[in-house]
Design an enzyme around this catalytic site. Sequence first.
Site: not given
Ligand SMILES: NC(=O)c1ccc[n+]([C@@H]2O[C@H](COP(=O)([O-])OP(=O)(O)OC[C@H]3O[C@@H](n4cnc5c(N)ncnc54)[C@H](O)[C@@H]3O)[C@@H](O)[C@H]2O)c1
Length: 248
Positions: A152, A156
């Site tokens: 991951y 990133k």
């Molecule tokens: N939640 C956190 O604390 C956090 C921290 C840092 C970064 N992020 C980043 O934020 C982004 C969103 O994360 P989140 O926490 O909302 O997660 P989440 O799991 O709630 O949402 C992720 C979404 O991406 C979709 N997805 C996954 N693979 C896919 C693909 N191949 N094609 C199309 N859609 C796809 C999933 O179906 C889901 O709806 C991610 O990139 C994550 O790495 C989140």
Amino acid sequence: MKRFKNKIVIVTGAGSGIGRSTALRLDSEGADLLILDKNQDQLSETKMMLKNKNSSEHVVDISSVSGTKEFFKDLKAKHNRLDALINIAGILRFDNSHEVSLDDWNKILNINLTGTFFMCSHAIPMLLESKGAIVNVSSTAALGAHAWTAAYSASKGGISAFSKTLAVEYGMQGLNINCVCPASIETPMSTNPKMPKDIDIRLLKKIMPLDGVNRTPDDIASTIAFLASDDAIHINGIDLRVDGGLLT
Ligand SMILES: NC(=O)c1ccc[n+]([C@@H]2O[C@H](COP(=O)([O-])OP(=O)(O)OC[C@H]3O[C@@H](n4cnc5c(N)ncnc54)[C@H](O)[C@@H]3O)[C@@H](O)[C@H]2O)c1
């Protein structure tokens, strides 16, 4: 505030968490959205929440060469215009770094990094026409050290480096590309994740914000909306941490 009135904006990962919140935020600011996710049911739930009836939902796996190509072919035929691309879709899993399987490594890199590359490559010609914006969701894992996230963090880190390359290459033509680096946002991704056995819990403290408070996806959506809007016209090539001071 209607910063996105008459603007066409793509949001990936819109079926859940930060992607859904961002879609709702941009909808409230007047955007014509193309929302993408690989999960049909969750995507349709988001679509039902949108007020703007011009917006449309598209089931696309962003790591698919043919799926992303087909999506942009349809977009060009229907709108032939794009004002912003927001890449949020991503996956995460925790493993001891020496135990990451090749399949998991490839899957995480393919979705998070290569998927972002596919979406940007197809969108850039249209975004150069509109002098638009790209916002890529990276992570504090790209900038600081988070245990158990080798694949991951590599993905990133790749997104942040890739985005800066785009920023210098296309910035003089009026296209801004920035990253948002969140931490500790309550979403399905971060709620009760499966951890490796026998972890040293002292390392968990290194991924907590200074005030120890987790925030909601809306706290990232507002930042993404800012960077995608004309309010951020003089911002290009940054990693904007939205992490409660975690890496300070
Ligand atoms: N939640 C956190 O604390 C956090 C921290 C840092 C970064 N992020 C980043 O934020 C982004 C969103 O994360 P989140 O926490 O909302 O997660 P989440 O799991 O709630 O949402 C992720 C979404 O991406 C979709 N997805 C996954 N693979 C896919 C693909 N191949 N094609 C199309 N859609 C796809 C999933 O179906 C889901 O709806 C991610 O990139 C994550 O790495 C989140």
